[in-house]
Write a protein that holds these residues in place. Sequence first.
Motif, PDB file in Angstrom:
ATOM      1  N   ARG A 324      86.959 -72.996  26.466  1.00 22.58           N
ATOM      2  CA  ARG A 324      86.994 -74.547  26.577  1.00 22.58           C
ATOM      3  C   ARG A 324      86.968 -75.357  25.317  1.00 22.58           C
ATOM      4  NH1 ARG A 324      86.735 -76.675  31.497  1.00 22.58           N
ATOM      5  NH2 ARG A 324      85.761 -78.577  30.563  1.00 22.58           N
ATOM      6  N   THR A 325      86.221 -74.720  24.186  1.00 20.52           N
ATOM      7  CA  THR A 325      85.766 -75.241  23.130  1.00 20.52           C
ATOM      8  C   THR A 325      87.001 -75.184  22.195  1.00 20.52           C
ATOM      9  OG1 THR A 325      83.559 -74.339  23.008  1.00 20.52           O
ATOM     10  CG2 THR A 325      84.248 -75.288  21.143  1.00 20.52           C
ATOM     11  N   LEU A 326      87.443 -76.637  21.820  1.00 16.32           N
ATOM     12  CA  LEU A 326      88.589 -76.907  20.990  1.00 16.32           C
ATOM     13  C   LEU A 326      88.272 -77.208  19.500  1.00 16.32           C
ATOM     14  CD1 LEU A 326      91.333 -78.487  23.039  1.00 16.32           C
ATOM     15  CD2 LEU A 326      91.213 -76.258  22.155  1.00 16.32           C
ATOM     16  N   PHE A 327      88.522 -76.950  18.631  1.00 18.46           N
ATOM     17  CA  PHE A 327      88.421 -77.418  17.183  1.00 18.46           C
ATOM     18  C   PHE A 327      89.724 -77.940  16.585  1.00 18.46           C
ATOM     19  CE2 PHE A 327      88.200 -76.831  12.410  1.00 18.46           C
ATOM     20  CZ  PHE A 327      87.474 -77.484  12.379  1.00 18.46           C
ATOM     21  N   LEU A 328      89.778 -79.288  16.222  1.00 18.04           N
ATOM     22  CA  LEU A 328      91.062 -79.698  15.514  1.00 18.04           C
ATOM     23  C   LEU A 328      90.519 -79.824  14.003  1.00 18.04           C
ATOM     24  CD1 LEU A 328      91.188 -80.868  18.558  1.00 18.04           C
ATOM     25  CD2 LEU A 328      92.323 -82.714  17.425  1.00 18.04           C
ATOM     26  N   PRO A 329      91.313 -79.073  13.127  1.00 21.37           N
ATOM     27  CA  PRO A 329      90.711 -78.555  11.798  1.00 21.37           C
ATOM     28  C   PRO A 329      91.157 -79.604  10.592  1.00 21.37           C
ATOM     29  CG  PRO A 329      92.848 -77.382  12.343  1.00 21.37           C
ATOM     30  CD  PRO A 329      92.399 -78.341  13.371  1.00 21.37           C
ATOM     31  N   SER A 346      87.424 -82.604  14.896  1.00 19.96           N
ATOM     32  CA  SER A 346      86.936 -82.862  15.925  1.00 19.96           C
ATOM     33  C   SER A 346      86.495 -81.537  16.718  1.00 19.96           C
ATOM     34  CB  SER A 346      87.666 -83.431  16.828  1.00 19.96           C
ATOM     35  OG  SER A 346      87.048 -83.704  18.367  1.00 19.96           O
ATOM     36  N   LEU A 347      85.439 -81.127  16.920  1.00 20.03           N
ATOM     37  CA  LEU A 347      84.898 -80.069  17.761  1.00 20.03           C
ATOM     38  C   LEU A 347      84.428 -80.434  19.040  1.00 20.03           C
ATOM     39  CD1 LEU A 347      84.323 -76.957  17.519  1.00 20.03           C
ATOM     40  CD2 LEU A 347      82.043 -77.504  16.853  1.00 20.03           C
ATOM     41  N   THR A 348      85.416 -80.176  20.137  1.00 19.08           N
ATOM     42  CA  THR A 348      84.971 -80.459  21.620  1.00 19.08           C
ATOM     43  C   THR A 348      84.765 -79.561  22.565  1.00 19.08           C
ATOM     44  OG1 THR A 348      87.538 -80.882  21.834  1.00 19.08           O
ATOM     45  CG2 THR A 348      86.476 -82.631  20.871  1.00 19.08           C
ATOM     46  N   GLY A 349      84.447 -79.954  23.757  1.00 21.15           N
ATOM     47  CA  GLY A 349      84.413 -79.008  24.757  1.00 21.15           C
ATOM     48  C   GLY A 349      83.287 -78.210  24.564  1.00 21.15           C
ATOM     49  N   HIS A 352      77.059 -75.080  27.647  1.00 17.39           N
ATOM     50  CA  HIS A 352      76.145 -74.355  27.523  1.00 17.39           C
ATOM     51  C   HIS A 352      76.540 -72.737  27.131  1.00 17.39           C
ATOM     52  CE1 HIS A 352      73.062 -77.010  28.931  1.00 17.39           C
ATOM     53  NE2 HIS A 352      73.521 -77.290  30.179  1.00 17.39           N
ATOM     54  N   ALA A 353      77.501 -72.450  27.683  1.00 13.51           N
ATOM     55  CA  ALA A 353      78.073 -71.095  27.146  1.00 13.51           C
ATOM     56  C   ALA A 353      78.487 -70.981  25.725  1.00 13.51           C
ATOM     57  CB  ALA A 353      79.156 -70.808  28.027  1.00 13.51           C
ATOM     58  N   THR A 354      78.466 -72.032  25.077  1.00  9.59           N
ATOM     59  CA  THR A 354      79.329 -71.970  23.664  1.00  9.59           C
ATOM     60  C   THR A 354      78.039 -71.313  22.592  1.00  9.59           C
ATOM     61  OG1 THR A 354      80.520 -73.970  24.225  1.00  9.59           O
ATOM     62  CG2 THR A 354      80.243 -73.334  21.799  1.00  9.59           C
ATOM     63  N   ARG A 356      77.523 -68.995  18.975  1.00  6.45           N
ATOM     64  CA  ARG A 356      78.330 -69.148  17.405  1.00  6.45           C
ATOM     65  C   ARG A 356      79.438 -68.326  17.679  1.00  6.45           C
ATOM     66  NH1 ARG A 356      75.243 -66.334  11.997  1.00  6.45           N
ATOM     67  NH2 ARG A 356      76.204 -64.314  12.796  1.00  6.45           N
ATOM     68  N   ALA A 357      79.492 -67.120  18.123  1.00  2.22           N
ATOM     69  CA  ALA A 357      80.960 -66.585  18.330  1.00  2.22           C
ATOM     70  C   ALA A 357      81.954 -67.440  18.911  1.00  2.22           C
ATOM     71  CB  ALA A 357      80.869 -65.026  19.028  1.00  2.22           C
ATOM     72  N   ALA A 358      81.751 -67.962  19.975  1.00  2.00           N
ATOM     73  CA  ALA A 358      82.719 -68.933  20.675  1.00  2.00           C
ATOM     74  C   ALA A 358      83.181 -69.998  19.652  1.00  2.00           C
ATOM     75  CB  ALA A 358      82.084 -69.469  21.938  1.00  2.00           C
ATOM     76  N   GLY A 359      82.210 -70.543  18.836  1.00  2.00           N
ATOM     77  CA  GLY A 359      82.525 -71.551  17.829  1.00  2.00           C
ATOM     78  C   GLY A 359      83.288 -71.085  16.770  1.00  2.00           C
ATOM     79  N   THR A 360      82.988 -69.924  16.290  1.00  2.00           N
ATOM     80  CA  THR A 360      83.909 -68.982  15.324  1.00  2.00           C
ATOM     81  C   THR A 360      85.411 -69.025  15.901  1.00  2.00           C
ATOM     82  OG1 THR A 360      81.942 -67.818  14.424  1.00  2.00           O
ATOM     83  CG2 THR A 360      84.459 -66.949  13.902  1.00  2.00           C
TER      84      THR A 360
END
Length: 479
Positions: A324-329, A346-349, A352-354, A356-360
């Motif tokens: 669900r996490t989206l990053f617009l670079p 923008s880092l959205t979405g 709780h489950a997000t 470090r790996a999900a962010g990467t």
Amino acid sequence: MYIGLDLGTSGLKALLIDAEQKVVAESTAPLNVSRPHPGWSEQSPADWLTATSAAMEGLAAQAPLGQVKAIGLSGQMHGATLLDAAQDVLRPCMLWNDTRAHAEAAALDADPLWRQVTGNIVFPGFTAPKVMWVAKNEPKIFEKTSKILLPKDYLRLWLTGEAVSEMSDAAGTSWLDTGARDWSDALLAASGLTRDHMPRLVEGSAVSGTLRRELADRWGLPADVIVAGGGGDNAASAVGVGVVRAGDAFISLGTSGVLFAASDAYQPDAATAVHTFCHALPDTWHQMGVFLAATDALNWYARLVGSDAAALTGELGDLRAPGRTLFLPYLGGERTPHNDAQIRASLTGLEHATDRAAGTAAVLEGVTFAVRDSYDALASTGTKFDRLIAVGGGSRSDYWLAAIATALDMPVQVPVAGDFGGAFGAARLALMADTGAGTEAAPVPTISKVIEPVGALTAAFADAHDRYRNTYLALRGLS
């Protein structure tokens, strides 16, 4: 033997190859960027000459240079190096990533003639709007300006005494008739300039001049070393990786990113924000989608979480479906397809489950979707390719390449370890200028592996890309 000099933003690289194109020696010298105000990015051209001397001396310390026949040049594009009648530099060079001239770019682009002649949007980073900014804000400097050179061409002036550019770099000024491969008198006149302000034009594989005897003696080179036209950094890199024929393309994952496709026809569509430029070889053009943050985005995230990029990508394992996490670079704006210098990332979405790996994964996916945007933009112009080669620091991540292959539904080829960058391409262009060789002198390198799309995830990546686009529209208030 042949030398390639690549004038980058953070350093100058010198590369020595033999007649079989094997790398014999290489040397680098660092460069610094000055940012005196937000959106400004400048360098002193004198520093380029100091770096070149250091890099050449580094080559000479590793191998004798007495058999060198030609030198080729590559470098950062779009920089405005302004010289007076005595060929003295009038002000620091405004670099490719200097965005202060956004208002001037918009004013030029509002006149349909610019897109019609150049085949491109007038982007804030291009040379013409920078010079118009000088005319408005530093009129005394503009009045003294006798010659306008791109960064590598100022280096050429010092090396040879000749004010010369070549087609691929000149196409990024907004003053070139890209289809005719010549300066546009109409666009120069609209800028208050004439051809006398511009360097002479040659093809990248042609001779542009001869190395000055003083420098040849200093570095131990023969007296008759020629200097080839060379190429802008991306065109030279394409020559280095063998992307010189229609149907071939490369994806570069460096600080910024480029999706570059060679073409044997001029087929611009400026509205897509695709760059349509001359290639560094005669009768050849290329199209690029440019996204301004690639490894830069990953390094930003690594600093944010207190890690390093390699460790982060190494934690991911096999390719996963986008979460669900989206990053617009858009850390510093974006070119293709948005042409928006003001938009930011923008880092959205987040949930709780997000972790470090999900962010990467989200950051890698965000850049991947920027690649997909460029791919779609190129496709809309009619440009197609069936071979995609990955280069740049980001290509060391199989996870990232698998994401790109899946998002494009196209295999990504990875060449054997080696240098296929701007300096290598410049050295190849030097060989061509010396021998008269054509594209046969720029073969595609041996491929070490092919990253295939993950078929089970193509639908998930397509869905995530749709969400990515909708998030952009919402961010811009366009949804």
